[in-house]
Design an enzyme around this catalytic site. Structure first.
Site, PDB file in Angstrom:
ATOM      1  N   CYS A   1     -19.233   1.921   8.932  1.00 31.13           N
ATOM      2  CA  CYS A   1     -18.456   1.264   9.989  1.00 31.13           C
ATOM      3  C   CYS A   1     -17.218   2.131  10.181  1.00 31.13           C
ATOM      4  O   CYS A   1     -16.394   2.239   9.270  1.00 31.13           O
ATOM      5  CB  CYS A   1     -18.074  -0.151   9.551  1.00 31.13           C
ATOM      6  SG  CYS A   1     -16.909  -0.964  10.666  1.00 31.13           S
TER       7      CYS A   1
ATOM      8  N   ARG B   1     -17.589  -2.628  18.176  1.00 33.52           N
ATOM      9  CA  ARG B   1     -16.819  -3.854  17.920  1.00 33.52           C
ATOM     10  C   ARG B   1     -15.500  -3.867  18.669  1.00 33.52           C
ATOM     11  O   ARG B   1     -14.675  -2.956  18.539  1.00 33.52           O
ATOM     12  CB  ARG B   1     -16.554  -4.041  16.436  1.00 33.52           C
ATOM     13  CG  ARG B   1     -15.752  -5.321  16.166  1.00 33.52           C
ATOM     14  CD  ARG B   1     -15.622  -5.644  14.704  1.00 33.52           C
ATOM     15  NE  ARG B   1     -16.922  -5.829  14.117  1.00 33.52           N
ATOM     16  CZ  ARG B   1     -17.279  -5.343  12.934  1.00 33.52           C
ATOM     17  NH1 ARG B   1     -16.432  -4.651  12.219  1.00 33.52           N
ATOM     18  NH2 ARG B   1     -18.486  -5.563  12.462  1.00 33.52           N
TER      19      ARG B   1
ATOM     20  N   CYS C   1       0.418   4.877   6.957  1.00 37.39           N
ATOM     21  CA  CYS C   1      -0.211   4.714   8.277  1.00 37.39           C
ATOM     22  C   CYS C   1       0.772   3.984   9.210  1.00 37.39           C
ATOM     23  O   CYS C   1       1.131   2.826   8.950  1.00 37.39           O
ATOM     24  CB  CYS C   1      -1.505   3.929   8.152  1.00 37.39           C
ATOM     25  SG  CYS C   1      -2.559   4.538   6.809  1.00 37.39           S
TER      26      CYS C   1
ATOM     27  N   CYS D   1     -19.377  -6.290   3.977  1.00 35.08           N
ATOM     28  CA  CYS D   1     -18.679  -5.066   4.354  1.00 35.08           C
ATOM     29  C   CYS D   1     -17.379  -5.041   3.564  1.00 35.08           C
ATOM     30  O   CYS D   1     -16.767  -6.102   3.373  1.00 35.08           O
ATOM     31  CB  CYS D   1     -18.369  -5.074   5.850  1.00 35.08           C
ATOM     32  SG  CYS D   1     -17.424  -3.637   6.390  1.00 35.08           S
TER      33      CYS D   1
ATOM     34  N   CYS E   1     -16.422  -9.452   5.842  1.00 36.96           N
ATOM     35  CA  CYS E   1     -15.767  -8.160   5.595  1.00 36.96           C
ATOM     36  C   CYS E   1     -14.518  -8.386   4.748  1.00 36.96           C
ATOM     37  O   CYS E   1     -13.668  -9.215   5.090  1.00 36.96           O
ATOM     38  CB  CYS E   1     -15.326  -7.528   6.913  1.00 36.96           C
ATOM     39  SG  CYS E   1     -16.645  -7.369   8.110  1.00 36.96           S
TER      40      CYS E   1
ATOM     41  N   CYS F   1       0.507   0.283  10.303  1.00 35.79           N
ATOM     42  CA  CYS F   1       0.031  -0.741   9.369  1.00 35.79           C
ATOM     43  C   CYS F   1       1.131  -1.602   8.757  1.00 35.79           C
ATOM     44  O   CYS F   1       2.042  -1.110   8.089  1.00 35.79           O
ATOM     45  CB  CYS F   1      -0.784  -0.095   8.256  1.00 35.79           C
ATOM     46  SG  CYS F   1      -1.561  -1.356   7.209  1.00 35.79           S
TER      47      CYS F   1
ATOM     48  N   CYS G   1       0.834  -1.207   0.000  1.00 38.68           N
ATOM     49  CA  CYS G   1       0.000   0.000   0.000  1.00 38.68           C
ATOM     50  C   CYS G   1       0.869   1.258   0.000  1.00 38.68           C
ATOM     51  O   CYS G   1       1.840   1.345   0.748  1.00 38.68           O
ATOM     52  CB  CYS G   1      -0.916  -0.009   1.226  1.00 38.68           C
ATOM     53  SG  CYS G   1      -2.022   1.408   1.259  1.00 38.68           S
TER      54      CYS G   1
HETATM   55  N1  SAM Z   1      -6.575   0.464   3.157  1.00 39.51           N
HETATM   56  C1  SAM Z   1      -7.853   0.729   3.677  1.00 39.51           C
HETATM   57  C2  SAM Z   1      -7.881   1.887   4.639  1.00 39.51           C
HETATM   58  O1  SAM Z   1      -6.914   2.168   5.285  1.00 39.51           O
HETATM   59  O2  SAM Z   1      -8.948   2.512   4.743  1.00 39.51           O
HETATM   60  C3  SAM Z   1      -8.508  -0.476   4.322  1.00 39.51           C
HETATM   61  C4  SAM Z   1      -7.725  -1.441   5.198  1.00 39.51           C
HETATM   62  S1  SAM Z   1      -7.052  -0.796   6.697  1.00 39.51           S
HETATM   63  C5  SAM Z   1      -6.006  -2.146   7.149  1.00 39.51           C
HETATM   64  C6  SAM Z   1      -8.394  -0.789   7.837  1.00 39.51           C
HETATM   65  C7  SAM Z   1      -8.133  -0.353   9.268  1.00 39.51           C
HETATM   66  O3  SAM Z   1      -7.462  -1.381   9.983  1.00 39.51           O
HETATM   67  C8  SAM Z   1      -7.267   0.850   9.515  1.00 39.51           C
HETATM   68  O4  SAM Z   1      -7.960   2.054   9.331  1.00 39.51           O
HETATM   69  C9  SAM Z   1      -6.888   0.686  10.972  1.00 39.51           C
HETATM   70  O5  SAM Z   1      -7.826   1.320  11.823  1.00 39.51           O
HETATM   71  C10 SAM Z   1      -6.944  -0.841  11.160  1.00 39.51           C
HETATM   72  N2  SAM Z   1      -5.585  -1.377  11.399  1.00 39.51           N
HETATM   73  C11 SAM Z   1      -4.613  -1.546  10.478  1.00 39.51           C
HETATM   74  N3  SAM Z   1      -3.487  -2.027  11.032  1.00 39.51           N
HETATM   75  C12 SAM Z   1      -3.745  -2.160  12.363  1.00 39.51           C
HETATM   76  C13 SAM Z   1      -2.960  -2.588  13.472  1.00 39.51           C
HETATM   77  N4  SAM Z   1      -1.691  -2.965  13.336  1.00 39.51           N
HETATM   78  N5  SAM Z   1      -3.548  -2.614  14.692  1.00 39.51           N
HETATM   79  C14 SAM Z   1      -4.841  -2.220  14.839  1.00 39.51           C
HETATM   80  N6  SAM Z   1      -5.617  -1.795  13.827  1.00 39.51           N
HETATM   81  C15 SAM Z   1      -5.081  -1.757  12.598  1.00 39.51           C
HETATM   82 FE1  SF4 Z   2      -2.766   1.231   3.396  1.00 33.25          FE
HETATM   83 FE2  SF4 Z   2      -2.649   0.085   5.754  1.00 33.25          FE
HETATM   84 FE3  SF4 Z   2      -3.072   2.695   5.594  1.00 33.25          FE
HETATM   85 FE4  SF4 Z   2      -5.009   0.980   4.798  1.00 33.25          FE
HETATM   86  S1  SF4 Z   2      -4.231   1.230   6.869  1.00 33.25           S
HETATM   87  S2  SF4 Z   2      -4.298   2.811   3.745  1.00 33.25           S
HETATM   88  S3  SF4 Z   2      -3.734  -0.696   4.003  1.00 33.25           S
HETATM   89  S4  SF4 Z   2      -1.209   1.610   4.944  1.00 33.25           S
END
Ligand code: SAM
Ligand code: SF4
Ligand code: DTB
Length: 330
Positions: free
Chosen positions: A204, A276, A73, A144, A113, A76, A69
């Site tokens: 959500c 949740r 973030c 979802c 989901c 992530c 990606c």
């Molecule tokens: N890429 C898309 C986005 O960011 O909107 C969808 C997938 S993203 C993995 C969805 C959510 O997962 C993130 O907004 C975050 O809140 C949660 N998430 C991701 N990595 C995480 C982690 N290591 N621990 C807890 N929550 C996490």
């Molecule tokens: Fe990409 Fe992870 Fe951020 Fe979703 S949460 S936009 S998968 S870096």
């Protein structure tokens, strides 16, 4: 009135359980400041006004497009900017997704989901996701997806394919956000949520606890969610899963009781929403999870994997629900 009841001067607004959209930060802060027994009692009481406290909604999560990606973030494991060992994969084929959905249904999940590690979907990819949504709906499950930012037109296409929920998190407070993500803004997230809402898809939306944020950031996140024009129907509260290679790998662990407080405040401020107990359960004790349910959590991800990280096995979860006398929501 007993000095132990919270009615006298309580920051919990009356009538209890009323759905309000004008939550101030001061009010939310006052909830966080309540003694733990008062906070959990109020949350539990309000939970019962809207839900059967013995029921928990069960969703199964599948990563339909993993890794690579372009966003940054900090939490992530799927960001291409960090070396976490997660390999970038292509979008899964329809058949493979549907066989996972059938297995999830057989395992007792009512909602499926699907998550994609995209900044935003390309229109070509959206067609493929729409076919997945149609296929999963045909199995009789709720759907979802979480695909990143959306335009209004993309949200309407998803709605037309029968999508029930779109997940897009605010993640944290507006103030702390830029410490966590620099590649898209808080406002862009709010805009996507607006497009989803306008298309008539259920929202959500929640966030993450344990990213080094202050209690005031937790206040800011909940106050923002609770003062949206319509509350998200589903509010995922994630405990950070600290993954090696991400900037938050060494983040200080959150006290389980502080996590329960976030659940309780979400329940009180968004009384009719599903709350949740989301990522992070693998490292939580059964007792901490039981407290989360008592504080108003009524939904979980079920199955041994979240997107890329572990989640409790089905046996452990079924045993826990059994021990608590709780049952999956139909
Ligand atoms: N890429 C898309 C986005 O960011 O909107 C969808 C997938 S993203 C993995 C969805 C959510 O997962 C993130 O907004 C975050 O809140 C949660 N998430 C991701 N990595 C995480 C982690 N290591 N621990 C807890 N929550 C996490
Ligand atoms: Fe990409 Fe992870 Fe951020 Fe979703 S949460 S936009 S998968 S870096
Ligand atoms: C949400 O709030 N939590 C889920 C779901 N929405 C998509 C994702 C949790 C991901 C945890 C890290 C991983 O497994 O990669």
């Amino acid at each position: 009135m007993s000095k132990f009841t919270v009615e006298a001067g309580s920051p919990v607004p009356y009538p209890p359980g009323a759905v309000r959209h004008d939550w101030t930060r001061e009010e939310v802060r006052a909830l966080f400041a309540l003694p733990f027994p008062d906070l959990v009692f109020e949350a539990s009481r309000i939970h019962r006004l809207h839900f059967d406290p013995r029921e928990v909604q069960i969703s199964t999560l599948l990563s339909i497009k993993t890794g690579g990606c372009p966003e940054d973030c900090a939490y992530c494991p799927q960001s291409a900017k960090f070396d976490t060992g997660v390999k970038a994969e292509k979008l899964m084929a329809l058949d493979a997704v549907l066989s996972e959905a059938r297995a999830a249904k057989a395992g007792g999940a009512s909602r499926f989901c699907m998550g994609a590690a995209w900044r935003e979907p390309k229109d070509r990819d959206l067609d493929k996701v729409c076919a997945m949504i149609e296929g999963v709906k045909a199995l009789g499950m709720e759907t979802c997806v979480t695909l990143g930012m959306l335009t209004g037109q993309q949200a309407r296409r998803l709605r037309d394919s029968g999508l029930d929920y779109y997940n897009h998190n605010l993640d944290t407070s507006p103030e702390y956000y830029s410490e966590i993500i620099t590649t898209r803004t808080y406002q862009e997230r709010l805009d996507t949520l607006g497009h989803v809402r306008d298309a008539g898809i259920h929202v959500c939306c929640g966030g993450i606890v344990g990213m080094g944020e202050s209690e005031d950031d937790r206040v800011g996140m909940i106050a923002t969610l609770a003062s949206l024009p319509q509350h998200p129907e589903s509010v995922p509260v994630n405990m950070l899963v600290a993954v090696e290679g991400t900037p938050l790998a060494e983040a200080r662990k959150v006290d389980a009781l502080d996590f329960v407080r976030v659940i309780a405040v979400a329940r009180i401020t968004m009384p009719a929403s599903m709350v949740r107990l989301s990522a992070g359960r693998e490292d939580m004790t059964d007792e901490a999870q039981a407290l989360c349910f008592l504080a108003g959590a009524n939904s979980i991800f079920y199955g041994p994997k979240l997107l890329t990280t572990p989640n409790p096995g089905r046996d452990r979860d079924m045993q826990l629900l059994d021990r608590l006398g709780m049952t999956p929501m139909e």
